[in-house]
Design a protein around this motif. Structure first.
Motif, PDB file in Angstrom:
ATOM      1  N   ARG A 156      -7.116  -2.587   3.412  1.00 60.41           N
ATOM      2  CA  ARG A 156      -5.678  -2.491   3.187  1.00 60.41           C
ATOM      3  C   ARG A 156      -5.249  -1.031   3.122  1.00 60.41           C
ATOM      4  O   ARG A 156      -5.927  -0.194   2.536  1.00 60.41           O
ATOM      5  CB  ARG A 156      -5.285  -3.185   1.880  1.00 60.41           C
ATOM      6  N   ASP A 198       3.064  -4.382  -1.539  1.00 62.10           N
ATOM      7  CA  ASP A 198       3.054  -5.825  -1.332  1.00 62.10           C
ATOM      8  C   ASP A 198       4.392  -6.284  -0.750  1.00 62.10           C
ATOM      9  O   ASP A 198       5.455  -5.757  -1.093  1.00 62.10           O
ATOM     10  CB  ASP A 198       2.789  -6.553  -2.652  1.00 62.10           C
ATOM     11  N   GLY A 199       4.314  -7.257   0.127  1.00 65.54           N
ATOM     12  CA  GLY A 199       5.537  -7.783   0.724  1.00 65.54           C
ATOM     13  C   GLY A 199       5.980  -7.047   1.967  1.00 65.54           C
ATOM     14  O   GLY A 199       7.014  -7.383   2.552  1.00 65.54           O
ATOM     15  N   GLN A 207       4.558  -4.743   5.711  1.00 61.47           N
ATOM     16  CA  GLN A 207       3.450  -4.630   6.646  1.00 61.47           C
ATOM     17  C   GLN A 207       3.516  -3.300   7.382  1.00 61.47           C
ATOM     18  O   GLN A 207       4.599  -2.753   7.611  1.00 61.47           O
ATOM     19  CB  GLN A 207       3.476  -5.777   7.664  1.00 61.47           C
TER      20      GLN A 207
END
Length: 230
Positions: free
Chosen positions: A25, A31-32, A34
């Protein structure tokens, strides 16, 4: 060990090989969201590239070729970072500032660097589409600012009136078909609003107009000041 156990173990080993390891990652992606790409800042000028037996263009083409080899569907876009001659600091830091890298701007910016607090002179604030004269915002029209910005981003180069017309006027403009006099009128109005700094827009007789950098002129670049030349 029986053949059945050997076949089972071999099948499990093959299955583990077929499962691709999870991609690491990217730490900067919250988070949420890309990741859709990345920026690689390269700090080197043409002289240093030539001394290394290459050029900026060849470096860019090599990086594009590498990307195409690793990921054929990847899209690439290369832009050159432009800075005044003799700009101090590390090349990569100059590049990051010129291309408005948020982290570099946060480190570089200080209260005294706020154009609203400039001690005097001219601030051509491309990022906010405004001009500040001796701490006062000039009342330039959109077209007047676009004209000044076009000259500023091509510092030291004489721009012909025909180029200004083709670059700054389109069929969607409310004005009738512009001509060379249209440019002269806009330049005259622009200079009037620049007041005692009017000479930053120079007339090159028989050729066009040019922006010359003065010691009392500061340029605040926009997020995308650099042309795609590769």
């Amino acid at each position: 060990m029986s053949l059945a156990h050997i076949d089972t173990a071999r099948s499990a080993h093959v299955a583990r090989q077929d499962v691709a390891p999870a991609a690491p990652r990217i730490r900067a992606v919250p988070d949420g969201t890309q990741a859709r790409g990345f920026v690689l800042y390269v700090g080197i000028d043409e002289a240093k590239a030539a001394a290394a037996g290459t050029s900026l263009h060849r470096i860019v083409e090599a990086l594009k070729a590498l990307t195409a080899g690793l990921a054929p569907t990847a899209e690439t876009y290369a832009a050159v970072a432009i800075a005044p001659e003799g700009a101090g600091g590390r090349d990569v830091d100059v590049v990051r500032l010129a291309l408005q890298d948020p982290a570099a701007l946060a480190q570089h910016r200080a209260p005294a660097d706020d154009p609203d607090r400039a001690p005097g002179g001219v601030v051509v604030d491309i990022s906010r589409k405004r001009v500040i004269l001796d701490n006062e915002t000039a009342s330039l029209t959109y077209k007047e600012f676009e004209l000044l910005q076009y000259l500023v981003l091509r510092e030291g180069r004489t721009i012909e009136r025909a180029e200004l017309i083709s670059s700054l006027w389109s069929a969607a403009d409310e004005e009738d078909a512009p001509n060379e006099r249209t440019i002269d009128v806009h330049v005259r109005r622009l200079r009037a609003k620049l007041g005692r700094y009017e000479d930053i827009v120079r007339t090159v007789r028989g050729a066009g107009y040019r922006f010359d950098r003065h010691a009392d002129v500061s340029i605040r670049q926009a997020s995308t000041p650099s042309p795609d030349i590769f």
